[in-house]
Write a protein that holds these residues in place. Structure first.
Motif, PDB file in Angstrom:
ATOM      1  N   ILE A   1      32.981  36.509  56.424  1.00  0.00           N
ATOM      2  CA  ILE A   1      31.838  37.290  55.935  1.00  0.00           C
ATOM      3  C   ILE A   1      31.648  38.575  56.743  1.00  0.00           C
ATOM      4  CG2 ILE A   1      29.352  37.282  55.477  1.00  0.00           C
ATOM      5  CD1 ILE A   1      31.074  35.543  53.569  1.00  0.00           C
ATOM      6  N   PRO A   2      31.658  38.526  58.087  1.00  0.00           N
ATOM      7  CA  PRO A   2      31.508  39.778  58.837  1.00  0.00           C
ATOM      8  C   PRO A   2      32.616  40.798  58.571  1.00  0.00           C
ATOM      9  CG  PRO A   2      31.102  37.900  60.263  1.00  0.00           C
ATOM     10  CD  PRO A   2      31.643  37.352  58.980  1.00  0.00           C
ATOM     11  N   LYS A   3      33.806  40.339  58.198  1.00  0.00           N
ATOM     12  CA  LYS A   3      34.881  41.282  57.876  1.00  0.00           C
ATOM     13  C   LYS A   3      34.699  41.884  56.480  1.00  0.00           C
ATOM     14  CE  LYS A   3      39.196  40.238  58.838  1.00  0.00           C
ATOM     15  NZ  LYS A   3      40.461  39.466  58.973  1.00  0.00           N
ATOM     16  N   MET A   4      34.086  41.148  55.584  1.00  0.00           N
ATOM     17  CA  MET A   4      34.033  41.537  54.176  1.00  0.00           C
ATOM     18  C   MET A   4      32.889  42.481  53.844  1.00  0.00           C
ATOM     19  SD  MET A   4      33.431  39.006  50.936  1.00  0.00           S
ATOM     20  CE  MET A   4      31.700  38.832  51.394  1.00  0.00           C
ATOM     21  N   ILE A   5      31.714  42.268  54.433  1.00  0.00           N
ATOM     22  CA  ILE A   5      30.520  43.000  54.006  1.00  0.00           C
ATOM     23  C   ILE A   5      30.637  44.497  54.311  1.00  0.00           C
ATOM     24  CG2 ILE A   5      28.942  41.049  54.032  1.00  0.00           C
ATOM     25  CD1 ILE A   5      28.155  41.734  56.865  1.00  0.00           C
ATOM     26  N   SER A   6      30.165  45.304  53.352  1.00  0.00           N
ATOM     27  CA  SER A   6      30.382  46.754  53.422  1.00  0.00           C
ATOM     28  C   SER A   6      29.649  47.430  54.573  1.00  0.00           C
ATOM     29  CB  SER A   6      29.954  47.395  52.095  1.00  0.00           C
ATOM     30  OG  SER A   6      30.737  46.921  51.031  1.00  0.00           O
ATOM     31  N   ASP A   7      28.535  46.853  55.011  1.00  0.00           N
ATOM     32  CA  ASP A   7      27.750  47.492  56.069  1.00  0.00           C
ATOM     33  C   ASP A   7      28.346  47.311  57.456  1.00  0.00           C
ATOM     34  OD1 ASP A   7      26.778  44.629  55.640  1.00  0.00           O
ATOM     35  OD2 ASP A   7      25.911  45.120  57.588  1.00  0.00           O
TER      36      ASP A   7
ATOM     37  N   ALA B   1      31.029  48.205  58.902  1.00  0.00           N
ATOM     38  CA  ALA B   1      31.641  49.364  59.562  1.00  0.00           C
ATOM     39  C   ALA B   1      30.600  50.107  60.393  1.00  0.00           C
ATOM     40  CB  ALA B   1      32.273  50.289  58.527  1.00  0.00           C
ATOM     41  N   ALA B   2      29.422  50.299  59.821  1.00  0.00           N
ATOM     42  CA  ALA B   2      28.347  50.957  60.580  1.00  0.00           C
ATOM     43  C   ALA B   2      27.979  50.154  61.813  1.00  0.00           C
ATOM     44  CB  ALA B   2      27.119  51.153  59.684  1.00  0.00           C
ATOM     45  N   GLY B   3      27.969  48.829  61.669  1.00  0.00           N
ATOM     46  CA  GLY B   3      27.669  47.980  62.814  1.00  0.00           C
ATOM     47  C   GLY B   3      28.691  48.109  63.926  1.00  0.00           C
ATOM     48  N   HIS B   4      29.973  48.084  63.568  1.00  0.00           N
ATOM     49  CA  HIS B   4      31.035  48.227  64.570  1.00  0.00           C
ATOM     50  C   HIS B   4      30.925  49.552  65.326  1.00  0.00           C
ATOM     51  CE1 HIS B   4      33.528  44.694  64.073  1.00  0.00           C
ATOM     52  NE2 HIS B   4      33.606  44.860  62.765  1.00  0.00           N
ATOM     53  N   ILE B   5      30.690  50.628  64.589  1.00  0.00           N
ATOM     54  CA  ILE B   5      30.614  51.956  65.220  1.00  0.00           C
ATOM     55  C   ILE B   5      29.432  52.018  66.171  1.00  0.00           C
ATOM     56  CG2 ILE B   5      30.281  54.419  64.807  1.00  0.00           C
ATOM     57  CD1 ILE B   5      31.700  53.934  62.051  1.00  0.00           C
ATOM     58  N   SER B   6      28.288  51.512  65.736  1.00  0.00           N
ATOM     59  CA  SER B   6      27.097  51.572  66.592  1.00  0.00           C
ATOM     60  C   SER B   6      27.280  50.763  67.866  1.00  0.00           C
ATOM     61  CB  SER B   6      25.864  51.079  65.829  1.00  0.00           C
ATOM     62  OG  SER B   6      25.936  49.689  65.592  1.00  0.00           O
ATOM     63  N   MET B   7      27.934  49.605  67.739  1.00  0.00           N
ATOM     64  CA  MET B   7      28.142  48.765  68.921  1.00  0.00           C
ATOM     65  C   MET B   7      29.104  49.416  69.911  1.00  0.00           C
ATOM     66  SD  MET B   7      28.127  44.862  67.417  1.00  0.00           S
ATOM     67  CE  MET B   7      28.913  45.171  65.844  1.00  0.00           C
ATOM     68  N   LYS B   8      30.127  50.079  69.406  1.00  0.00           N
ATOM     69  CA  LYS B   8      31.099  50.711  70.302  1.00  0.00           C
ATOM     70  C   LYS B   8      30.452  51.801  71.147  1.00  0.00           C
ATOM     71  CE  LYS B   8      35.529  53.056  70.563  1.00  0.00           C
ATOM     72  NZ  LYS B   8      36.795  53.406  69.861  1.00  0.00           N
TER      73      LYS B   8
ATOM     74  N   GLY C   1      32.603  51.877  48.988  1.00  0.00           N
ATOM     75  CA  GLY C   1      32.342  51.462  47.618  1.00  0.00           C
ATOM     76  C   GLY C   1      32.646  49.998  47.383  1.00  0.00           C
ATOM     77  N   ILE C   2      33.671  49.485  48.053  1.00  0.00           N
ATOM     78  CA  ILE C   2      34.125  48.112  47.823  1.00  0.00           C
ATOM     79  C   ILE C   2      34.051  47.264  49.082  1.00  0.00           C
ATOM     80  CG2 ILE C   2      36.104  46.684  47.129  1.00  0.00           C
ATOM     81  CD1 ILE C   2      36.978  48.981  45.316  1.00  0.00           C
ATOM     82  N   GLY C   3      34.390  47.828  50.233  1.00  0.00           N
ATOM     83  CA  GLY C   3      34.334  47.066  51.480  1.00  0.00           C
ATOM     84  C   GLY C   3      35.558  46.191  51.664  1.00  0.00           C
ATOM     85  N   GLY C   4      35.347  44.987  52.180  1.00  0.00           N
ATOM     86  CA  GLY C   4      36.468  44.157  52.625  1.00  0.00           C
ATOM     87  C   GLY C   4      37.157  43.355  51.534  1.00  0.00           C
ATOM     88  N   ILE C   5      37.673  44.012  50.536  1.00  0.00           N
ATOM     89  CA  ILE C   5      38.322  43.316  49.427  1.00  0.00           C
ATOM     90  C   ILE C   5      39.644  42.683  49.857  1.00  0.00           C
ATOM     91  CG2 ILE C   5      39.500  45.372  48.543  1.00  0.00           C
ATOM     92  CD1 ILE C   5      38.959  44.276  45.691  1.00  0.00           C
ATOM     93  N   ILE C   6      40.313  43.258  50.855  1.00  0.00           N
ATOM     94  CA  ILE C   6      41.549  42.645  51.366  1.00  0.00           C
ATOM     95  C   ILE C   6      41.227  41.288  51.994  1.00  0.00           C
ATOM     96  CG2 ILE C   6      43.393  42.862  53.075  1.00  0.00           C
ATOM     97  CD1 ILE C   6      43.328  45.880  52.634  1.00  0.00           C
ATOM     98  N   THR C   7      40.198  41.260  52.824  1.00  0.00           N
ATOM     99  CA  THR C   7      39.772  40.006  53.449  1.00  0.00           C
ATOM    100  C   THR C   7      39.351  38.983  52.403  1.00  0.00           C
ATOM    101  OG1 THR C   7      39.073  41.085  55.498  1.00  0.00           O
ATOM    102  CG2 THR C   7      38.020  38.986  54.961  1.00  0.00           C
TER     103      THR C   7
ATOM    104  N   MET D   1      38.485  42.686  62.075  1.00  0.00           N
ATOM    105  CA  MET D   1      38.073  43.764  61.184  1.00  0.00           C
ATOM    106  C   MET D   1      38.977  43.872  59.974  1.00  0.00           C
ATOM    107  SD  MET D   1      37.028  46.962  63.668  1.00  0.00           S
ATOM    108  CE  MET D   1      38.454  46.848  64.757  1.00  0.00           C
ATOM    109  N   ASP D   2      38.384  43.989  58.800  1.00  0.00           N
ATOM    110  CA  ASP D   2      39.132  44.353  57.609  1.00  0.00           C
ATOM    111  C   ASP D   2      39.667  45.772  57.797  1.00  0.00           C
ATOM    112  OD1 ASP D   2      39.375  43.561  54.463  1.00  0.00           O
ATOM    113  OD2 ASP D   2      39.058  45.718  54.681  1.00  0.00           O
ATOM    114  N   MET D   3      40.681  46.115  57.031  1.00  0.00           N
ATOM    115  CA  MET D   3      41.291  47.432  57.184  1.00  0.00           C
ATOM    116  C   MET D   3      40.297  48.570  56.939  1.00  0.00           C
ATOM    117  SD  MET D   3      44.735  49.014  55.412  1.00  0.00           S
ATOM    118  CE  MET D   3      45.753  47.612  55.910  1.00  0.00           C
ATOM    119  N   PHE D   4      39.350  48.382  56.031  1.00  0.00           N
ATOM    120  CA  PHE D   4      38.387  49.464  55.778  1.00  0.00           C
ATOM    121  C   PHE D   4      37.547  49.747  57.026  1.00  0.00           C
ATOM    122  CE2 PHE D   4      34.853  46.547  55.347  1.00  0.00           C
ATOM    123  CZ  PHE D   4      33.702  47.324  55.397  1.00  0.00           C
TER     124      PHE D   4
END
Length: 416
Positions: free
Chosen positions: A136-142, A144-151, A108-114, A71-74
Motif C-alpha cells: 500500500i505505501p508503494k502504490m498510493i499516489s501521495d 511521493a510527496a511523503g518521501h520527498i518531505s521526509m528526505k 495521475g496513476i501512481g504505483g500501478i507497477i506495484t 518505492m514504486d518506480m514513480f
C-alpha cells in the motif's frame, strides 16, 4: 490582501530524452524522439509495442537496494527529480524554516507497477493472502510527496494531486497559491509517472488512446499531423522549486523566472474526449492570464498539451485562437510531447520546465513529426515545425488537459 510574488529557483527532470535538466534541454532543442520498443515487459502480443521509456534506468544508480525496494518506480523518479531541483536551487535544508517549506506532488496513476506485481503474486500463490507490507505505501499516489518531505525535513503543507494528465500542473498551481497567500515560503512541486507495464499499455490500448505505429515508433507521436493515431506513453518526472520572491532574494537564490498566474477549469463534457469547441481549454487559458494580470498580446510562447490524439489536437488550437485573437498568429507554439511522449501525470511539470528553459535560452523547442498538417487546423499558426526557433520569450504558457475534463494552465514571465 496583497498577494506575494512567486519565483522558480530550482529545476530537476528525469525523462525519456534525458536524465538531467541539461540532457533533457539539449535533446529538446535537437528534436530527439524518446520513442523505442518497450523493454519493461514482453509486448509481443500487445497492439502497441513501443513507448517513451527512461533509457537505461537502474534504480541502484540512485538508491541502495533496500531503499529502492520500498518505492514504486514513480516514487523513485520523483525522488530523483526532486533531488536535482533541490541541488539546483542550492538549498541547505537546515538553513531554511522547514515548517514553511512543503511538497505538493502530482501523479495521475501512481504505483500501478506495484499493484500489478502484487496482484500477480497473490494469484500465483493460489490466492493465499501474502502481500508485501510495503504494498500500500508503494502504490498510493501521495507517497511521493511523503518521501520527498521526509528526505529533506520539509514540514509544511504536504499532499498529492490526482487529475490525470493535469495532475502536476495542478500541483504547481496549488503550491503557487499557498506561497502567495503566505502559508508557505517554499515548495518542491511537480509530478512523476511510471505506468509502462502490461496493465498500463493494455488499458490504453483497450481505449484506443495510444498509437499503434509499431513500424516506426520514432515518428509515432505526431501532434497536429493528419495521420496521427494516438499518444505515445511515457514515464519520468519533473520537479520545480517555487519560492516566495523576497525569500529567494534574501538567500541570494538564482531565479529562473516568475510564476505569474494559473488557471483551473473543467470541461464537464465526457470521460475521455475534450469539448470539441475547446471551451474548457479556452476558459483555463483566459483565467490564467487574468490571474497573472497578463494581456494576451504579451504572451510569446505556448507549450501546448498537443498529445497527438484526433480530437484534442483540433480543440486546443481553436481555443488558442479564441483567447488570443489575431495575436495567435504571432505566438510560437509547440508540443514537446512529439519528443518526450505523454508523461501522463508528470506531463505538466516536464512541460512547464520546457517552457521555463525556452524563456531562459530564448529558444522555442520544436514540434517534430508534423509531416502534413490536419486540414482542420489553421495553417497560419506557428507550430514550430521540425526544428527549434530562436525567439526572445518574456511570457510563456503551459497547458495540460486530463481525462475527466480536468484543465490546468500556468503562466511564467521574466523577472523584472
Amino acid at each position: 490582501m496583497e498577494l506575494k510574488r512567486v519565483v522558480v529557483t530550482g529545476l530537476g527532470a528525469i525523462t525519456p530524452i534525458g536524465k538531467t535538466i541539461d540532457e533533457y534541454w539539449d535533446n529538446l532543442q535537437k528534436g530527439v524522439s524518446g520513442a523505442a520498443p518497450i523493454t519493461r515487459f514482453d509486448a509481443t502480443h500487445f497492439k502497441t509495442k513501443f513507448a517513451c521509456e527512461v533509457k537505461d534506468y537502474n534504480p541502484t544508480d540512485y538508491f541502495d537496494r533496500k531503499e529502492a525496494r520500498k518505492m514504486d518506480m514513480f516514487a523513485q523518479f520523483a525522488m530523483i527529480a526532486a533531488e536535482q531541483a533541490f541541488r539546483d536551487a542550492q538549498i541547505d535544508p537546515q538553513a531554511i524554516d522547514q515548517d514553511m517549506a512543503g511538497v505538493i506532488w502530482g501523479a495521475g496513476i501512481g504505483g500501478i507497477i506495484t499493484f500489478l506485481d502484487e496482484t500477480r503474486s497473490f494469484v500465483k500463490n493460489n490466492e493465499v493472502p501474502r502481500f508485501n507490507p510495503f504494498f500500500i505505501p508503494k502504490m498510493i499516489s501521495d507517497i511521493a510527496a511523503g518521501h520527498i518531505s521526509m528526505k529533506y525535513g520539509l514540514r509544511g503543507p504536504n499532499y498529492g494531486t490526482v487529475s490525470a494528465c493535469a495532475s502536476s500542473t495542478h500541483a504547481i498551481a496549488s503550491a503557487f497559491d499557498l506561497i502567495r497567500l503566505g502559508k508557505a515560503e517554499m515548495f518542491i512541486t511537480g509530478g512523476s509517472e511510471a505506468a509502462i507495464n502490461e496493465a498500463g499499455v493494455g488499458g490504453f490500448n483497450a481505449m484506443q488512446a495510444i498509437s499503434t505505429r509499431n513500424d516506426d515508433p520514432a515518428t509515432a507521436s505526431r501532434p497536429f499531423d493528419k495521420d496521427r493515431d494516438g499518444f505515445v506513453m511515457a514515464e519520468g518526472s519533473g520537479a520545480l522549486v517555487l519560492e516566495e520572491y523576497e525569500h529567494a532574494v534574501k538567500r541570494g537564490a538564482k531565479i529562473y523566472c516568475e510564476l505569474a498566474g494559473s488557471g483551473m477549469t473543467a470541461d464537464a463534457y465526457h470521460l475521455t474526449a475534450p469539448d470539441p469547441d475547446g471551451k474548457g481549454a479556452e476558459r483555463v487559458m483566459a483565467n490564467a492570464l487574468k490571474d497573472g494580470n497578463i494581456r494576451p498580446d504579451e504572451v510569446d510562447y505556448i507549450n501546448v498539451h498537443g498529445t497527438s490524439t484526433p480530437l484534442g489536437d483540433i480543440a486546443e488550437p481553436r481555443a488558442i485562437q479564441k483567447v488570443f485573437g489575431d495575436h495567435a498568429y504571432k505566438l510560437s507554439i509547440s508540443s514537446t510531447k512529439s519528443m518526450t511522449g505523454h508523461l501522463l501525470g508528470a506531463a505538466g511539470a516536464v512541460e512547464a520546465i520546457a517552457s521555463i528553459l525556452a524563456m531562459k535560452n530564448s529558444i522555442v523547442p520544436p514540434t517534430i513529426n508534423l509531416f502534413e498538417l490536419d486540414p482542420e487546423i489553421d495553417p497560419k499558426l506557428n507550430l514550430t515545425v521540425g526544428k527549434a526557433q530562436e525567439r526572445k520569450i518574456k511570457v510563456a504558457m503551459s497547458n495540460t488537459f486530463g481525462f475527466g475534463g480536468h484543465n490546468a494552465c500556468v503562466v511564467f514571465k521574466a523577472v523584472d
